[in-house]
Each structure stands twice: as structure tokens, then as C-alpha cells.
Design a protein around this motif. Sequence first.
Motif, PDB file in Angstrom:
ATOM      1  N   GLN A   1      30.376 -26.448  -8.925  1.00 20.75           N
ATOM      2  CA  GLN A   1      31.317 -27.518  -8.641  1.00 20.75           C
ATOM      3  C   GLN A   1      32.555 -27.421  -9.530  1.00 20.75           C
ATOM      4  N   VAL A   2      33.663 -27.857  -8.975  1.00 20.95           N
ATOM      5  CA  VAL A   2      34.907 -27.910  -9.732  1.00 20.95           C
ATOM      6  C   VAL A   2      35.579 -29.240  -9.424  1.00 20.95           C
ATOM      7  N   SER A   3      36.117 -29.872 -10.426  1.00 20.49           N
ATOM      8  CA  SER A   3      36.766 -31.169 -10.214  1.00 20.49           C
ATOM      9  C   SER A   3      38.213 -30.954  -9.799  1.00 20.49           C
ATOM     10  N   ILE A   4      38.653 -31.778  -8.854  1.00 16.77           N
ATOM     11  CA  ILE A   4      40.033 -31.720  -8.378  1.00 16.77           C
ATOM     12  C   ILE A   4      40.835 -32.776  -9.118  1.00 16.77           C
ATOM     13  N   PRO A   5      41.955 -32.410  -9.700  1.00 10.09           N
ATOM     14  CA  PRO A   5      42.756 -33.389 -10.439  1.00 10.09           C
ATOM     15  C   PRO A   5      43.100 -34.597  -9.568  1.00 10.09           C
ATOM     16  N   THR A   6      42.926 -35.782 -10.115  1.00 16.68           N
ATOM     17  CA  THR A   6      43.210 -37.003  -9.347  1.00 16.68           C
ATOM     18  C   THR A   6      44.692 -37.134  -9.013  1.00 16.68           C
ATOM     19  N   SER A   7      45.526 -36.450  -9.770  1.00 11.83           N
ATOM     20  CA  SER A   7      46.966 -36.517  -9.520  1.00 11.83           C
ATOM     21  C   SER A   7      47.396 -35.674  -8.325  1.00 11.83           C
ATOM     22  N   LEU A   8      46.489 -34.834  -7.812  1.00 14.12           N
ATOM     23  CA  LEU A   8      46.826 -33.969  -6.685  1.00 14.12           C
ATOM     24  C   LEU A   8      46.842 -34.793  -5.403  1.00 14.12           C
ATOM     25  N   GLU A   9      47.983 -34.843  -4.731  1.00 15.01           N
ATOM     26  CA  GLU A   9      48.176 -35.695  -3.558  1.00 15.01           C
ATOM     27  C   GLU A   9      47.805 -34.937  -2.283  1.00 15.01           C
TER      28      GLU A   9
ATOM     29  N   ALA B   1      44.952 -34.716   1.292  1.00 15.99           N
ATOM     30  CA  ALA B   1      44.159 -35.525   2.220  1.00 15.99           C
ATOM     31  C   ALA B   1      42.682 -35.187   2.177  1.00 15.99           C
ATOM     32  N   SER B   2      42.360 -33.921   1.940  1.00 17.03           N
ATOM     33  CA  SER B   2      40.953 -33.517   1.970  1.00 17.03           C
ATOM     34  C   SER B   2      40.731 -32.302   1.086  1.00 17.03           C
ATOM     35  N   VAL B   3      39.466 -32.138   0.678  1.00 13.87           N
ATOM     36  CA  VAL B   3      39.079 -31.000  -0.156  1.00 13.87           C
ATOM     37  C   VAL B   3      37.798 -30.406   0.406  1.00 13.87           C
ATOM     38  N   GLU B   4      37.810 -29.084   0.618  1.00 11.55           N
ATOM     39  CA  GLU B   4      36.600 -28.364   1.013  1.00 11.55           C
ATOM     40  C   GLU B   4      36.309 -27.296  -0.027  1.00 11.55           C
ATOM     41  N   ARG B   5      35.041 -27.180  -0.397  1.00 12.23           N
ATOM     42  CA  ARG B   5      34.648 -26.193  -1.400  1.00 12.23           C
ATOM     43  C   ARG B   5      33.842 -25.078  -0.754  1.00 12.23           C
ATOM     44  N   PHE B   6      34.071 -23.857  -1.209  1.00 12.96           N
ATOM     45  CA  PHE B   6      33.397 -22.686  -0.657  1.00 12.96           C
ATOM     46  C   PHE B   6      32.882 -21.819  -1.797  1.00 12.96           C
ATOM     47  N   SER B   7      31.771 -21.160  -1.544  1.00 14.45           N
ATOM     48  CA  SER B   7      31.211 -20.265  -2.567  1.00 14.45           C
ATOM     49  C   SER B   7      31.485 -18.802  -2.266  1.00 14.45           C
TER      50      SER B   7
ATOM     51  N   MET C   1      50.160 -34.879   4.576  1.00 10.40           N
ATOM     52  CA  MET C   1      49.335 -34.611   3.394  1.00 10.40           C
ATOM     53  C   MET C   1      48.619 -33.279   3.552  1.00 10.40           C
ATOM     54  N   ALA C   2      48.517 -32.565   2.468  1.00  6.55           N
ATOM     55  CA  ALA C   2      47.908 -31.232   2.495  1.00  6.55           C
ATOM     56  C   ALA C   2      46.391 -31.311   2.426  1.00  6.55           C
ATOM     57  N   GLU C   3      45.767 -30.208   2.760  1.00 10.77           N
ATOM     58  CA  GLU C   3      44.334 -30.050   2.557  1.00 10.77           C
ATOM     59  C   GLU C   3      44.131 -28.971   1.505  1.00 10.77           C
ATOM     60  N   VAL C   4      43.001 -29.035   0.831  1.00 10.64           N
ATOM     61  CA  VAL C   4      42.697 -28.066  -0.219  1.00 10.64           C
ATOM     62  C   VAL C   4      41.418 -27.326   0.136  1.00 10.64           C
ATOM     63  N   LEU C   5      41.470 -26.002   0.079  1.00 10.94           N
ATOM     64  CA  LEU C   5      40.298 -25.150   0.226  1.00 10.94           C
ATOM     65  C   LEU C   5      40.066 -24.482  -1.117  1.00 10.94           C
ATOM     66  N   VAL C   6      38.915 -24.730  -1.707  1.00 13.13           N
ATOM     67  CA  VAL C   6      38.634 -24.224  -3.047  1.00 13.13           C
ATOM     68  C   VAL C   6      37.519 -23.188  -2.991  1.00 13.13           C
ATOM     69  N   LEU C   7      37.809 -22.004  -3.522  1.00 12.72           N
ATOM     70  CA  LEU C   7      36.795 -20.964  -3.673  1.00 12.72           C
ATOM     71  C   LEU C   7      36.345 -20.964  -5.123  1.00 12.72           C
ATOM     72  N   THR C   8      35.076 -21.283  -5.351  1.00  8.65           N
ATOM     73  CA  THR C   8      34.553 -21.281  -6.713  1.00  8.65           C
ATOM     74  C   THR C   8      33.222 -20.551  -6.761  1.00  8.65           C
ATOM     75  N   TYR C   9      33.095 -19.654  -7.724  1.00  9.99           N
ATOM     76  CA  TYR C   9      31.872 -18.872  -7.882  1.00  9.99           C
ATOM     77  C   TYR C   9      30.925 -19.480  -8.924  1.00  9.99           C
ATOM     78  N   SER C  10      31.411 -20.491  -9.628  1.00  8.19           N
ATOM     79  CA  SER C  10      30.623 -21.029 -10.745  1.00  8.19           C
ATOM     80  C   SER C  10      30.144 -22.455 -10.500  1.00  8.19           C
TER      81      SER C  10
ATOM     82  N   VAL D   1      46.538 -25.867   0.663  1.00  7.74           N
ATOM     83  CA  VAL D   1      46.421 -25.355  -0.698  1.00  7.74           C
ATOM     84  C   VAL D   1      45.122 -24.554  -0.791  1.00  7.74           C
ATOM     85  N   VAL D   2      45.235 -23.277  -1.093  1.00  4.39           N
ATOM     86  CA  VAL D   2      44.055 -22.419  -1.245  1.00  4.39           C
ATOM     87  C   VAL D   2      43.917 -22.072  -2.725  1.00  4.39           C
TER      88      VAL D   2
END
Length: 571
Positions: A12-20, A22-28, A1-10, A52-53
Amino acid sequence: MAEVLVLTYSGQVSIPTSLEVASVERFSSFNDILTVLFKRGNIETEINHATVVVLDDGKPSSSSLSKLDGLSFEDKQIILTQFFSHIHPIILALSLLEEQAKNVNKAIKVIDAFIGQRIVRVESWTGTGKKNIDDYSETTIPSSVPVLLNEFPLDSTVNTMQSILSRSTGTSPFKLGHLQLLFLILVEEIDFLSLLSNTSQAHLAKLCHLVGHWSFPANELSNDDLVYCAYLILHYALQFQNTTNTDLHIPTKNELLCLLFLVRDCYRCGSPFHNFRHAVDVLQACFHYVVRLDCLPIFKQFEVNVKLDECGFLNSTRRTYDVVELAALPIKISYKYLTPIELLGLLVAALGHDVGHPGVTNAFMIKYNSPICQIYNGRSVLENYHTAVFTSKILSVGWPSILNQKTDEDNETIKNLIISSILATDMAEHFEYIDRLNKFDYANSNHPQRAKLILALLIKCADISNVTRPLRVSSQWAVTLSREFDEIAKLEERISSSSTPANEHEEVRYNKVPLKLEDILDANPMIHKGQIFFINTFAEKLFNNVVKLLPELQYTCNIISENKEFWLARD
């Protein structure tokens, strides 16, 4: 299972529930994502999943703007694909995340199929399996995930030796200049010393002492420790470069550390033997050689007694100095064998001599007709690959000025010396070098190829110096090498089998190599067989001939003899 690293400047961002995943980390900030990725190099677990970046394609607020955050989406993408190919990144814009979740899932599954297990990863990396990610047809796995998806600009590939080589050597002068600029931005924005897991003065001072021991305990040090050890060696050698009449750029501390992080991440930490630890061990051996050959001055932490047990310093039971750099003693050096720029070339070559090593042999690459073997026509396959990736992907980007430096005597470029030195580590050329030594005119100090031969011999000796280390250290290396040979056997079984192995999805895990010699011997009762064979066939002849030219290295022959007697007694 993949991990997701999310860069968001605005926010919180919601992660689609359909995305398979293992983990999600958010960064500013983009700086924080890169910091996390660089730090992962100390965790010596090979990446076995996609990453996934997700990059915010909007603009950060001006109050939080850094140079890295101010880069375009495309430049952020370039940094991730150029410097973090080992994490197999799936990179997409935040604005596309919702609508492309299904396609990202497809990409993750493709990547997982090729890198989910160690033996499968080696097969994919070398291109020797029945399914090759670099092959493309309508009925097979395509060359890259973007071609498979074909619905949106997703930059993602399962990186292989062939794709890394193609991207490293196919860079236009314009793009190379742009990569150099991005490297400098990394240096400016990230404090690489702070990324090390232990930067206490006591710990860094201890590493200074361990670098000074011939019984260098590489297998007891973390990858972060090894980065700092490599820094100490190169920084020390750079202090004695004469830059008055050259354009050699002397890297700052942060530049040098950044370069070393990039080198570390180009080695495959999953390889039991041919990894960054081996690279720094070879570098440290070359460093000791040039100090003992009077090409560099002895430093305060240098241990003259080659048999002194390093475990006292390792366990902090011995007194250490407070300095966190190697401190040169006021001793005049002769440069009898090598000039300062030549010895610097040797140390740099040692650092990169196995970059991208897949954990298999040239014989394996040739037997299974790997794509890289075809490129290099079966001659010094791995060594040619290492030189191409090291000079084109790393040095050309992070330290280009060293490549064009020329020696004082024969006007040879340091790039050519680095290449010839790395090519000399091909064991298929081993006996040819011994023959050249036997025919060499030792009395002629002005021989035109003298320096080039010495460089080749020193890196060859360092590359197989394990058998010349004190017995405990030597035995640890023997264990890791045997593990790598076991992997090759498993891979050959997989390739030749007509059916899918029952344990295909089981990850290969290794316990840490024991510290004590008696524990190593208990766990590996047949280890002496390989040691006797290697000493008799390769090492003894090489070192005995080398000391005729370089008598200061006699200690290596003495230790080989003692080690050989020990192993013969167990036979």
C-alpha cells in the motif's frame, strides 16, 4: 478531475490529501495497468481529463518479475507516451509523489482547460483556437506541462496533431528499433484476445457472418467487436500471401491483435463519424470489393445477396457456424486486377486511412491556418497527416516489414502504395480521379499505372461507400456525419466569437443512432437533403465510372439508384 493509477511493488501507498483527483486505483504489476488502459478503448467515451500514472521506481521482487515489470522507469514511460498519448498521461516516480503533489495539481488544471469539453478538445487538437498548447512564450500557455512546472521530470503534454506528428516522424533509427522491441514485449506479455469484452465462440462466430454481409452493421458493434472484425479480414488476406521469395513477416494472432489495439487507440473515439468504426467499415468494404473482384476466394460466411438483412444474424435469430475464423471455400482465384501483396496493401491502407482524424475538414484546417495545414502547405492536409502518423507511429513500430515489400509488376514499395491510396481519399481530388478514369485505356491490362489506379479507386469507393449500403445502414452513417458537421459549425462559432460561450464547459453527448430506419427518419426528418446532394455531386459519378473498369461492382450502382429514389420521394 484527474484519475490516478499507482504502480507499487511494496504494498500500500498513501496518496497525498492535497492531490486534487477524482479516483485512485492501485496495481501491483505494470501488465495490469496496461491491460486496464487497453480495455478502455472499448468504452467509446473520449478522455476529457488527465490521467496521473505513478510508477514505482523501485525493483519488483524476483518472484513476480515479468518482462514489462522488469523494464526501466524510462521504458515504462516510453510505452505510456508512445501508445497511450490519448489519455494525456502525467507520469512521475512514486518517490516524487508526496513532494510534487502541488505541481501535479497545476498540470491537471492546465490539461483540463484544454480537453475538458468536446469542442474545446477539437480546437486544442487542431491548434486552431486562440490559445494553442504548442505555442510557447512567457505570457501564454507553454508548449508542454513540464516546461510549465519546470521543477521535476514530469513527462506530460496535452497531445495535439502537431505534437503527435513531431514525435511520430522525428524518431531516430536507434529509438525506432527500441520501440519495436517494446512492441514485441507487449505482444509477449499480454494476451490481447482476452482483453475483448466478449470472446465466446458464439459471439466471434456471429462476427464472422457479419463481416460477410454487405449490409455490415458497424454502428451496432462495439469497438472490441470491430477489432475482431478487422483481425478476421487481415488474417484472411495474409493466408494467401506468397512469402517464398520475400521477407514479409506474417504476424501471429496476438501480434495482429496488438497492432489493431494500437490503431484503434490512435483514432479519436469522440469524433461522431471519422473514428475507428468508420475505419473498419472502409476496411470491410475494400475486403468485399477484392473478394468480388476474384482477388481473394469467397469464404463460407460470405453473403452473396447484398440486400440480405443482417439484423437476423445481429440478433442471433439465424443459425451460425461454430468456426471463429473466416473459412475459405476451395475456389481458384485469378488475381485479375491485383496481386496478393497489392490487395494486402489496400486493406492495410483502409485500416489506417483516417488515423488521428480530428473530426473537421481540410477546408476548416486551411481556413483557420492550423499548424498541420502550414506543414503540408494546404494540400491534402489531413490525408498527409494520416499517412505520416500511420506509417511512422504504427506500422514502422508494429509491422515494419510490410512497408518495404515490393509489388511483382512495377517494383513499387507497399509503403508508397499505402501512401498514394490514402492520399486518394482527399475529396478535393475527387473529380481529378473521375477524369483519369474517363481517359483510362480499359483494354490495356498491362498499363503501368493500372494497379495503382485500381487501389486508389477502390479505397475512394470504400471511403464513401455509405451511400451504397442498404438503406438502414446507409441512414445510420448519414446521422453520424451530420453530427460531425454540427460540431464543426459549433467550433467555428466558438473561434469567431469574441466572448466565451455560456455552455463552454458542457460536454457534448450523443444518443446511440437508432437501429430501425423509421426511427432514424423520425428523429432526422431532413436527412434526405444531404444524401441527395452527396449522391448527385460525388458518389453516383464515381461508382458509375468505376464499374466500367470493374463491372463486378455493379451492385453498388444498383443500390445507389434505389437509395436515391427513396430519398427523392421524401424531398
